[in-house]
Design a protein around this motif. Structure first.
Motif, PDB file in Angstrom:
ATOM      1  N   VAL A   1      -2.027 -47.640 -32.397  1.00  0.00           N
ATOM      2  CA  VAL A   1      -1.028 -48.095 -33.366  1.00  0.00           C
ATOM      3  C   VAL A   1      -0.272 -46.905 -33.942  1.00  0.00           C
ATOM      4  O   VAL A   1       0.957 -46.922 -34.051  1.00  0.00           O
ATOM      5  CB  VAL A   1      -1.698 -48.908 -34.503  1.00  0.00           C
ATOM      6  N   ALA A   2      -1.013 -45.875 -34.290  1.00  0.00           N
ATOM      7  CA  ALA A   2      -0.392 -44.681 -34.863  1.00  0.00           C
ATOM      8  C   ALA A   2       0.624 -44.078 -33.892  1.00  0.00           C
ATOM      9  O   ALA A   2       1.760 -43.784 -34.269  1.00  0.00           O
ATOM     10  CB  ALA A   2      -1.462 -43.663 -35.221  1.00  0.00           C
ATOM     11  N   ALA A   3       0.214 -43.936 -32.645  1.00  0.00           N
ATOM     12  CA  ALA A   3       1.104 -43.347 -31.646  1.00  0.00           C
ATOM     13  C   ALA A   3       2.378 -44.190 -31.485  1.00  0.00           C
ATOM     14  O   ALA A   3       3.481 -43.651 -31.408  1.00  0.00           O
ATOM     15  CB  ALA A   3       0.380 -43.212 -30.312  1.00  0.00           C
ATOM     16  N   ALA A   4       2.212 -45.512 -31.469  1.00  0.00           N
ATOM     17  CA  ALA A   4       3.373 -46.391 -31.304  1.00  0.00           C
ATOM     18  C   ALA A   4       4.292 -46.341 -32.521  1.00  0.00           C
ATOM     19  O   ALA A   4       5.484 -46.580 -32.423  1.00  0.00           O
ATOM     20  CB  ALA A   4       2.909 -47.825 -31.046  1.00  0.00           C
ATOM     21  N   ALA A   5       3.715 -46.031 -33.668  1.00  0.00           N
ATOM     22  CA  ALA A   5       4.518 -45.970 -34.885  1.00  0.00           C
ATOM     23  C   ALA A   5       5.078 -44.566 -35.108  1.00  0.00           C
ATOM     24  O   ALA A   5       5.769 -44.315 -36.091  1.00  0.00           O
ATOM     25  CB  ALA A   5       3.684 -46.408 -36.094  1.00  0.00           C
ATOM     26  N   GLY A   6       4.739 -43.636 -34.219  1.00  0.00           N
ATOM     27  CA  GLY A   6       5.222 -42.270 -34.352  1.00  0.00           C
ATOM     28  C   GLY A   6       4.586 -41.521 -35.498  1.00  0.00           C
ATOM     29  O   GLY A   6       5.235 -40.782 -36.221  1.00  0.00           O
ATOM     30  N   VAL A   7       3.279 -41.681 -35.615  1.00  0.00           N
ATOM     31  CA  VAL A   7       2.565 -41.187 -36.790  1.00  0.00           C
ATOM     32  C   VAL A   7       1.152 -40.796 -36.364  1.00  0.00           C
ATOM     33  O   VAL A   7       0.690 -41.214 -35.310  1.00  0.00           O
ATOM     34  CB  VAL A   7       2.573 -42.328 -37.853  1.00  0.00           C
ATOM     35  N   LYS A   8       0.488 -39.971 -37.149  1.00  0.00           N
ATOM     36  CA  LYS A   8      -0.885 -39.588 -36.815  1.00  0.00           C
ATOM     37  C   LYS A   8      -1.866 -40.612 -37.376  1.00  0.00           C
ATOM     38  O   LYS A   8      -1.580 -41.248 -38.390  1.00  0.00           O
ATOM     39  CB  LYS A   8      -1.196 -38.197 -37.368  1.00  0.00           C
ATOM     40  N   PRO A   9      -3.011 -40.764 -36.696  1.00  0.00           N
ATOM     41  CA  PRO A   9      -3.964 -41.817 -37.078  1.00  0.00           C
ATOM     42  C   PRO A   9      -4.279 -41.848 -38.576  1.00  0.00           C
ATOM     43  O   PRO A   9      -4.343 -42.929 -39.172  1.00  0.00           O
ATOM     44  CB  PRO A   9      -5.215 -41.445 -36.275  1.00  0.00           C
ATOM     45  N   ALA A  10      -4.470 -40.687 -39.191  1.00  0.00           N
ATOM     46  CA  ALA A  10      -4.864 -40.677 -40.605  1.00  0.00           C
ATOM     47  C   ALA A  10      -3.796 -41.299 -41.496  1.00  0.00           C
ATOM     48  O   ALA A  10      -4.104 -41.843 -42.559  1.00  0.00           O
ATOM     49  CB  ALA A  10      -5.156 -39.244 -41.044  1.00  0.00           C
ATOM     50  N   THR A  11      -2.554 -41.207 -41.061  1.00  0.00           N
ATOM     51  CA  THR A  11      -1.452 -41.714 -41.884  1.00  0.00           C
ATOM     52  C   THR A  11      -1.530 -43.230 -42.062  1.00  0.00           C
ATOM     53  O   THR A  11      -1.084 -43.778 -43.072  1.00  0.00           O
ATOM     54  CB  THR A  11      -0.103 -41.332 -41.245  1.00  0.00           C
ATOM     55  N   ILE A  12      -2.097 -43.897 -41.059  1.00  0.00           N
ATOM     56  CA  ILE A  12      -2.279 -45.345 -41.160  1.00  0.00           C
ATOM     57  C   ILE A  12      -2.983 -45.702 -42.467  1.00  0.00           C
ATOM     58  O   ILE A  12      -2.604 -46.663 -43.148  1.00  0.00           O
ATOM     59  CB  ILE A  12      -3.129 -45.858 -39.966  1.00  0.00           C
ATOM     60  N   TYR A  13      -3.966 -44.902 -42.812  1.00  0.00           N
ATOM     61  CA  TYR A  13      -4.800 -45.232 -43.974  1.00  0.00           C
ATOM     62  C   TYR A  13      -4.124 -44.916 -45.295  1.00  0.00           C
ATOM     63  O   TYR A  13      -4.678 -45.184 -46.365  1.00  0.00           O
ATOM     64  CB  TYR A  13      -6.162 -44.545 -43.843  1.00  0.00           C
ATOM     65  N   ALA A  14      -2.936 -44.315 -45.227  1.00  0.00           N
ATOM     66  CA  ALA A  14      -2.135 -44.149 -46.439  1.00  0.00           C
ATOM     67  C   ALA A  14      -1.421 -45.462 -46.764  1.00  0.00           C
ATOM     68  O   ALA A  14      -0.972 -45.658 -47.885  1.00  0.00           O
ATOM     69  CB  ALA A  14      -1.127 -43.019 -46.250  1.00  0.00           C
ATOM     70  N   HIS A  15      -1.339 -46.351 -45.762  1.00  0.00           N
ATOM     71  CA  HIS A  15      -0.595 -47.595 -45.957  1.00  0.00           C
ATOM     72  C   HIS A  15      -1.502 -48.825 -45.998  1.00  0.00           C
ATOM     73  O   HIS A  15      -1.209 -49.780 -46.687  1.00  0.00           O
ATOM     74  CB  HIS A  15       0.435 -47.768 -44.831  1.00  0.00           C
ATOM     75  N   TYR A  16      -2.590 -48.786 -45.227  1.00  0.00           N
ATOM     76  CA  TYR A  16      -3.502 -49.920 -45.189  1.00  0.00           C
ATOM     77  C   TYR A  16      -4.943 -49.424 -45.285  1.00  0.00           C
ATOM     78  O   TYR A  16      -5.290 -48.421 -44.655  1.00  0.00           O
ATOM     79  CB  TYR A  16      -3.310 -50.722 -43.902  1.00  0.00           C
ATOM     80  N   PRO A  17      -5.761 -50.109 -46.055  1.00  0.00           N
ATOM     81  CA  PRO A  17      -7.133 -49.636 -46.268  1.00  0.00           C
ATOM     82  C   PRO A  17      -8.007 -49.709 -45.022  1.00  0.00           C
ATOM     83  O   PRO A  17      -9.028 -49.034 -44.956  1.00  0.00           O
ATOM     84  CB  PRO A  17      -7.661 -50.540 -47.376  1.00  0.00           C
ATOM     85  N   SER A  18      -7.647 -50.520 -44.048  1.00  0.00           N
ATOM     86  CA  SER A  18      -8.441 -50.609 -42.827  1.00  0.00           C
ATOM     87  C   SER A  18      -7.620 -51.284 -41.736  1.00  0.00           C
ATOM     88  O   SER A  18      -6.587 -51.902 -41.997  1.00  0.00           O
ATOM     89  CB  SER A  18      -9.727 -51.402 -43.067  1.00  0.00           C
ATOM     90  N   LYS A  19      -8.114 -51.154 -40.516  1.00  0.00           N
ATOM     91  CA  LYS A  19      -7.460 -51.815 -39.387  1.00  0.00           C
ATOM     92  C   LYS A  19      -7.411 -53.332 -39.608  1.00  0.00           C
ATOM     93  O   LYS A  19      -6.413 -53.980 -39.300  1.00  0.00           O
ATOM     94  CB  LYS A  19      -8.246 -51.480 -38.108  1.00  0.00           C
ATOM     95  N   GLU A  20      -8.498 -53.855 -40.142  1.00  0.00           N
ATOM     96  CA  GLU A  20      -8.563 -55.301 -40.354  1.00  0.00           C
ATOM     97  C   GLU A  20      -7.517 -55.770 -41.366  1.00  0.00           C
ATOM     98  O   GLU A  20      -7.005 -56.890 -41.264  1.00  0.00           O
ATOM     99  CB  GLU A  20      -9.974 -55.690 -40.822  1.00  0.00           C
ATOM    100  N   HIS A  21      -7.199 -54.923 -42.343  1.00  0.00           N
ATOM    101  CA  HIS A  21      -6.186 -55.297 -43.328  1.00  0.00           C
ATOM    102  C   HIS A  21      -4.797 -55.433 -42.685  1.00  0.00           C
ATOM    103  O   HIS A  21      -3.976 -56.219 -43.143  1.00  0.00           O
ATOM    104  CB  HIS A  21      -6.149 -54.283 -44.459  1.00  0.00           C
ATOM    105  N   ILE A  22      -4.552 -54.622 -41.659  1.00  0.00           N
ATOM    106  CA  ILE A  22      -3.268 -54.747 -40.950  1.00  0.00           C
ATOM    107  C   ILE A  22      -3.187 -56.117 -40.288  1.00  0.00           C
ATOM    108  O   ILE A  22      -2.173 -56.813 -40.396  1.00  0.00           O
ATOM    109  CB  ILE A  22      -3.122 -53.643 -39.879  1.00  0.00           C
ATOM    110  N   LEU A  23      -4.253 -56.496 -39.620  1.00  0.00           N
ATOM    111  CA  LEU A  23      -4.280 -57.814 -38.982  1.00  0.00           C
ATOM    112  C   LEU A  23      -4.139 -58.920 -40.018  1.00  0.00           C
ATOM    113  O   LEU A  23      -3.400 -59.886 -39.802  1.00  0.00           O
ATOM    114  CB  LEU A  23      -5.584 -57.990 -38.195  1.00  0.00           C
TER     115      LEU A  23
END
Lengths: 220, 220
Positions: free
Chosen positions: A48-70
DNA sequence: ACTTGCCTAACTAACGTTCGTTCGGTTAGC
DNA sequence: GCTAACCGAACGAACGTTAGTTAGGCAAGT
C-alpha cells in the motif's frame, strides 16, 4: 496479465468527497485498488505504501492499523451504497413497483460506478472484528431492510407475488452484487443499460407471469 | 462468535468420493474449512496442519505447495458443479423452460450442499496462476456456456424474452452464487425449497409477464 | 531581522513474529 | 529391510508495527 482477475475494473475510484488532497487520501485510494485486486490479507502495508508513493511507516501517521484502513473503506462503501438507494427510493413515487425499480437501478449503479469499493466492502467485510465493523453492519442491515419493506408492501398491495420476501430480496441483492466483478466501461452495454436491465429482471422476478404460477417453493 | 462470518455453514463437506481415507483427504478437508472461513491468504500452512491433526512438514508429503491445495479444491468444486448441472439438464426434457429449471435447481443445490467448496472455488479462484487455474477455468466457462445455450435456444423458440442473453445468465448465475454464503441447514427453508424458489425466479426473469414488457434496457 | 520553538509529515532502521518451505531423520506396517 | 508417512528443527524472507530522526513551514519573542 493473468486470465483470472478478481474484478474487471482497473482504476480505483473513491467517492468525490473522499478524494482529500493529503497523504491520507492517497493511502486510502492505493489501499482500495490493492485490496480490491488481491484481497486484504494478500496485500501488505508495504504494498500500500509503495502504491501511495510513501514509506511504510508513514501509513501509521494516517491510520492506526491496516485493519482501520479496511474499516474506513467498508464504511465509506456501505455509506454511499445506502445513501444512493435510499435517495433513489425516496425520489420515486410511492408505488412498490417504482420503488423497486429505483432501488435496483441505484444498487446496480453503485456497483458499476464504484466497483472496487463494492468488491472490498462486500468480500473483505468478514475480516473486520465486531468493533471495527459495527458501523458498516448497521448500514448493511438498513439497506437490506429497505428492500425488504418495499417487497412486503408490494405483496400486501397485490403488486408482487412471492412466497418468501426474504428469498426474493436475497436473489435480487445477490445478482446485483456480482455486477461489480465483471462490469467495466469497456463492456458492450453501458452502466445505464445494465442497471435498467437488472431493474426489469427484478420486476419480473417479483411479479408472477400470465400463468399465475407463484413460486411457492417445494415441500421439505 | 463474531457478528460477521464469511459463510453460514460450519462443517466442511468434501465430495463423497474425495473423502479418501488417508492423510491427504484430511488435509484437503481441513484446508477447505479454513480457506472458506478465513480466506486463502489469511490461512497459514500451520493452521491447515493443526486442523488436520498433522505437523506442517507433513503437508508437503501430500501437496507440493499451499497453492496446489487451493488448486485441487477449486478443481474439485468446479468439476462437481459442472457435472451436477450438466447431468440435471440432460435428464430434463428438451424444452428450454425445463432445462433452465433443472439447471438452476442443480446449481443452487450445489451451493447449499457444498457451501464451503462453492465459496472457495468462487472467491479464491483469482489467486491461482494461469497454469494451476487452467483446468478450473475451462470448467467455469463450460458451465456458463451451457446456461447461455439454453437461454439462447429459449429465445429463438419464443419461450424466453430477454434483450441480452448474457446479462440474464449473469443475473441468474450471480443470484445462485450468493446462496452459499447465507444458507445453512438451520435456515427456515430447506435446500429444496430454496432451489425451487430460485428456479421459479429464473423462469420469471427470462419470460416477460402478461404485460409483455420485454426489458430491452435503457439507451446509452 | 532574526532567532527560537513547535507542529506536521515524512523518513531510516529495526523490532519480534510468522510466513512457506526444506532437509534429515524416525517410526510403523508389510 | 523396504516403503510410505510423519516429524523436529531450521532456513531466509516477509509480515505488521514501533521508535527515533530529519526537514520544512510558520508564528511568537527579542
Amino acid at each position: 496479465m493473468s486470465i483470472n482477475r478478481r474484478l474487471a475494473a482497473t482504476t480505483a475510484r473513491l467517492l468525490p468527497g473522499q478524494k482529500q488532497s493529503g497523504g491520507s487520501g492517497r493511502v486510502l485510494e492505493a489501499a482500495l485498488k490493492l485490496f480490491a485486486e488481491r484481497g486484504y490479507a494478500a496485500t501488505s502495508v508495504r504494498d500500500v505504501a509503495a502504491a501511495a508513493g510513501v514509506k511504510p511507516a508513514t501509513i501509521y501517521a494516517h491510520y492506526p492499523s491496516k485493519e482501520h484502513i479496511l474499516a474506513e473503506l467498508c464504511r465509506v462503501g456501505h455509506e454511499e451504497q445506502y445513501r444512493s438507494v435510499r435517495t433513489a427510493v425516496l425520489a420515486s413515487g410511492g408505488a412498490p413497483r417504482d420503488q423497486i425499480v429505483a432501488y435496483v437501478r441505484a444498487h446496480v449503479g453503485f456497483h458499476t460506478t464504484y466497483p472496487m469499493l463494492a468488491v472490498v466492502s462486500n468480500s473483505e467485510l468478514h475480516v473486520l472484528g465486531d468493533e471495527l465493523g459495527a458501523a458498516t453492519f448497521v448500514l448493511r442491515r438498513q439497506s437490506e431492510e429497505l428492500m425488504q419493506d418495499i417487497v412486503k408492501r408490494g405483496i400486501d398491495g397485490g403488486a408482487f407475488q412471492v412466497a418468501d420476501p426474504w428469498l426474493a430480496v436475497a436473489a435480487i441483492g445477490g445478482m446485483g452484487l456480482r455486477v461489480a466483478y465483471w462490469f467495466s466501461p469497456a463492456y458492450k452495454l453501458s452502466a445505464k443499460q445494465v442497471a435498467d436491465g437488472y431493474a426489469e429482471f427484478a420486476l419480473r422476478l417479483l411479479a408472477a407471469g400470465s400463468d399465475g404460477k407463484a413460486g411457492k417453493g417445494g415441500s421439505r
